[in-house]
Design a protein around this motif. Structure first.
Motif, PDB file in Angstrom:
ATOM      1  N   ALA A   1       0.830  -1.200   0.000  1.00  0.00           N
ATOM      2  CA  ALA A   1       0.000   0.000   0.000  1.00  0.00           C
ATOM      3  C   ALA A   1       0.865   1.252   0.000  1.00  0.00           C
ATOM      4  O   ALA A   1       0.588   2.214  -0.735  1.00  0.00           O
ATOM      5  CB  ALA A   1      -0.934   0.002   1.201  1.00  0.00           C
ATOM      6  N   GLN A   2       1.929   1.256   0.804  1.00  0.00           N
ATOM      7  CA  GLN A   2       2.838   2.411   0.840  1.00  0.00           C
ATOM      8  C   GLN A   2       3.512   2.610  -0.516  1.00  0.00           C
ATOM      9  O   GLN A   2       3.649   3.739  -0.992  1.00  0.00           O
ATOM     10  CB  GLN A   2       3.899   2.223   1.921  1.00  0.00           C
ATOM     11  N   LEU A   3       3.927   1.516  -1.128  1.00  0.00           N
ATOM     12  CA  LEU A   3       4.569   1.592  -2.439  1.00  0.00           C
ATOM     13  C   LEU A   3       3.599   2.114  -3.491  1.00  0.00           C
ATOM     14  O   LEU A   3       3.957   2.949  -4.324  1.00  0.00           O
ATOM     15  CB  LEU A   3       5.114   0.222  -2.843  1.00  0.00           C
ATOM     16  N   THR A   4       2.367   1.653  -3.447  1.00  0.00           N
ATOM     17  CA  THR A   4       1.351   2.111  -4.395  1.00  0.00           C
ATOM     18  C   THR A   4       1.131   3.608  -4.272  1.00  0.00           C
ATOM     19  O   THR A   4       1.105   4.326  -5.281  1.00  0.00           O
ATOM     20  CB  THR A   4       0.023   1.360  -4.163  1.00  0.00           C
ATOM     21  N   VAL A   5       0.991   4.095  -3.058  1.00  0.00           N
ATOM     22  CA  VAL A   5       0.779   5.533  -2.843  1.00  0.00           C
ATOM     23  C   VAL A   5       1.990   6.317  -3.339  1.00  0.00           C
ATOM     24  O   VAL A   5       1.840   7.345  -4.010  1.00  0.00           O
ATOM     25  CB  VAL A   5       0.495   5.825  -1.354  1.00  0.00           C
ATOM     26  N   ALA A   6       3.187   5.841  -3.028  1.00  0.00           N
ATOM     27  CA  ALA A   6       4.399   6.539  -3.462  1.00  0.00           C
ATOM     28  C   ALA A   6       4.510   6.574  -4.981  1.00  0.00           C
ATOM     29  O   ALA A   6       4.870   7.606  -5.570  1.00  0.00           O
ATOM     30  CB  ALA A   6       5.634   5.874  -2.857  1.00  0.00           C
ATOM     31  N   MET A   7       4.188   5.457  -5.631  1.00  0.00           N
ATOM     32  CA  MET A   7       4.247   5.421  -7.097  1.00  0.00           C
ATOM     33  C   MET A   7       3.206   6.342  -7.712  1.00  0.00           C
ATOM     34  O   MET A   7       3.504   7.075  -8.665  1.00  0.00           O
ATOM     35  CB  MET A   7       4.053   3.984  -7.593  1.00  0.00           C
ATOM     36  N   GLN A   8       1.999   6.331  -7.171  1.00  0.00           N
ATOM     37  CA  GLN A   8       0.961   7.222  -7.683  1.00  0.00           C
ATOM     38  C   GLN A   8       1.385   8.672  -7.544  1.00  0.00           C
ATOM     39  O   GLN A   8       1.241   9.457  -8.484  1.00  0.00           O
ATOM     40  CB  GLN A   8      -0.361   6.993  -6.946  1.00  0.00           C
ATOM     41  N   GLN A   9       1.911   9.029  -6.396  1.00  0.00           N
ATOM     42  CA  GLN A   9       2.333  10.410  -6.177  1.00  0.00           C
ATOM     43  C   GLN A   9       3.451  10.796  -7.140  1.00  0.00           C
ATOM     44  O   GLN A   9       3.453  11.902  -7.680  1.00  0.00           O
ATOM     45  CB  GLN A   9       2.788  10.612  -4.729  1.00  0.00           C
ATOM     46  N   THR A  10       4.370   9.887  -7.377  1.00  0.00           N
ATOM     47  CA  THR A  10       5.467  10.158  -8.306  1.00  0.00           C
ATOM     48  C   THR A  10       4.934  10.391  -9.714  1.00  0.00           C
ATOM     49  O   THR A  10       5.334  11.342 -10.389  1.00  0.00           O
ATOM     50  CB  THR A  10       6.468   8.991  -8.300  1.00  0.00           C
TER      51      THR A  10
END
Length: 95
Positions: free
Chosen positions: A66-75
């Protein structure tokens, strides 16, 4: 009926501490006992939320995903300068 807000209130700090335990000692060090000690709660509190050590590891995996998904989306959002990159339109933009 289980109050989901109460369950999440306890799960989040427990999962955060489980991640910290794994970071310090590797995934094999993630036990209810070690996580309880790190979180400052009883082992039974951990077991109430995560009946097995494997369920703790699964929760770590889900939290990190979930943290990785949010970080990728934000990027991607930052790179595209977009604020609404959702649904099929969002998928097309990201691809």
């Amino acid at each position: 009926m289980v109050n989901r807000a109460v369950v999440q209130e306890y799960q989040s700090p427990i999962v955060e501490q489980a991640i910290a335990v794994a970071e310090r000692g590797g995934i094999e060090s993630v036990t209810a006992h070690a996580v309880a000690a790190a979180a400052g709660v009883s082992e039974q509190t951990v077991r109430n939320q995560f009946p097995t050590d494997d369920s703790l590891v699964a929760a770590i995996s889900a939290a990190l995903a979930a943290q990785l998904t949010v970080a990728m989306q934000q990027t991607f959002f930052d790179a595209l300068g977009a604020t609404d990159v959702t649904g099929l339109r969002g998928l097309r933009i990201l691809l």
